[in-house]
Design an enzyme around this catalytic site. Structure first.
Site, PDB file in Angstrom:
ATOM      1  CG  HIS A   1     -69.268 -70.329 -93.667  1.00  0.00           C
ATOM      2  ND1 HIS A   1     -68.186 -69.535 -93.957  1.00  0.00           N
ATOM      3  CD2 HIS A   1     -68.868 -71.122 -92.640  1.00  0.00           C
ATOM      4  CE1 HIS A   1     -67.181 -69.828 -93.150  1.00  0.00           C
ATOM      5  NE2 HIS A   1     -67.576 -70.790 -92.336  1.00  0.00           N
TER       6      HIS A   1
ATOM      7  CB  SER B   1     -65.570 -69.750 -89.808  1.00  0.00           C
ATOM      8  OG  SER B   1     -64.908 -70.715 -90.573  1.00  0.00           O
TER       9      SER B   1
ATOM     10  CG  ASP C   1     -67.998 -66.600 -95.789  1.00  0.00           C
ATOM     11  OD1 ASP C   1     -69.157 -66.862 -95.412  1.00  0.00           O
ATOM     12  OD2 ASP C   1     -67.003 -67.244 -95.397  1.00  0.00           O
TER      13      ASP C   1
END
Length: 361
Positions: free
Chosen positions: A97, A208, A127
């Site tokens: 993402h 992230s 992911d």
């Protein structure tokens, strides 16, 4: 005679008073010095066990900032880390993402050196994405560890770039709070459950894709998301490094991660609106499960005899609460495997075996 006695009395009193004051002064001065010395000794008592700096040094320069651009405009930022290097290139792990939809990617190291990155491959469900950079830009390569051998309560830390470049190289510390946590996430293709590690180390926007690291400086997970609610604090999640490394070779080659395909569309058993919209009636006795809203002809589910309206409640012994649980259980299997399912057709509980294929077959 009386005057002499008075003078003698006064002199005696003054001498006694002076001795008392002087003695008190000596006592307080000595006590004060002893107290200061004792406090000073306690303040300077520091040992190497009070720091994780040696562990941080093993991963710090392997960690980088990822900037994703869409047509020249910065669209998102995240963290990544170098996990491999050869004669020509360095290879970086980050989240899907972070780079999703990017037309170009820039990489910044902790010393504000900027260079281009090339996205080799990514997978939305896991992911995970892999980025390639020139080998000359690699400062350090991270060491991989094991999440499976890690135990709840182990000290962990993260290195990342929360909120972007202004806070690059931020280190946060915590513990391993939980293992095998199933977290629901919504992707473009629907809702899924992802198996994660849970930590109370601070994970914020921009972290992230960064590493979750054990006390030995080894990466045991890739930070992916944080559960954010008003009443919840200190719950961060990471993808186990074993899950990441199981697909990394294919992502390096730009290959798609192919997962088992049944040829069905699913509805949660408690989603009354979708059941009504698809004209499906299920037994009132069935309180949970994944309802088949559509079964594609000649695909594995149809070949095994499943039909529209059937409610799958178990796959390979795992209770199926809803469609997310079903996809989680299915994606733990491999193409070519044969799985067993239990399902309700009306009030009758049935069982079937399904041989898994990919979508192409």
């Amino acid at each position: 005679m009386k005057d002499r006695n008075k003078i003698s009395y006064v002199l005696t009193f003054l001498i006694a008073l002076s001795l008392g004051v002087f003695g008190t002064y000596l006592f307080m001065d000595t006590y004060h010095k002893e107290t200061v010395v004792e406090k000073t000794e306690k303040v300077v008592s520091v040992t190497e066990t009070d720091t994780i700096k040696s562990s941080v040094s093993k991963i710090y320069d392997a960690t980088i900032l990822v900037e994703s651009y869409k047509k020249g405009t910065l669209s998102s930022t995240g963290t990544g880390f170098v996990y491999k290097k050869d004669d020509k290139y360095g290879y970086i792990i980050t989240n899907h993402h972070v780079i999703d939809g990017a037309t170009s990617v820039k990489i910044l190291d902790n010393y504000n050196n900027e260079f281009d990155g090339e996205v080799l491959g990514s997978d939305e469900y896991a992911d995970i994405a892999v980025i390639r950079i020139d080998a000359k830009n690699v400062l350090q390569v991270a060491e991989m560890g094991s999440s499976e051998s890690s135990e709840i309560g182990d000290t962990l830390f993260t290195v990342g770039s929360p909120l972007g470049a202004d806070y690059m190289g931020t280190v946060t510390k915590g513990i391993l709070s939980g293992k095998n946590r199933l977290v629901s996430v919504t992707l473009s293709s629907g809702s899924y459950l992802i198996e994660t590690l849970q930590t109370d180390a601070a994970i914020n926007p921009g972290n992230s894709g960064g590493p979750l690291v054990n006390i030995n400086g080894q990466v045991i997970g890739v930070n992916s998301l944080k559960l954010v609610e008003d009443k919840i604090e200190g719950m961060g999640f990471a993808i186990p490094i074993e899950t990441v490394m199981s697909i990394i070779d294919k992502l390096e080659k730009g290959e798609e991660i192919v997962r088992p395909y049944l040829g069905v569309q699913l509805i949660d058993a408690d989603n009354m609106y979708q059941l009504f919209y698809n004209r499906i009636n299920i037994s009132k006795e069935v309180k949970y499960g994944a309802v088949l809203a559509y079964v594609e002809k000649d695909k594995p589910a149809a070949v095994a005899g499943l039909e529209k309206g059937d409610v799958i409640v178990e796959l390979n012994g795992l209770k199926i609460e809803d469609s997310s649980t079903f996809k989680y259980a299915l994606y733990k299997c491999n193409i070519g495997d044969t799985v067993s399912v239990k399902y309700f057709r009306g009030n009758e509980l049935k069982e079937a075996t399904i041989k898994l294929t990919d979508k192409v077959e």
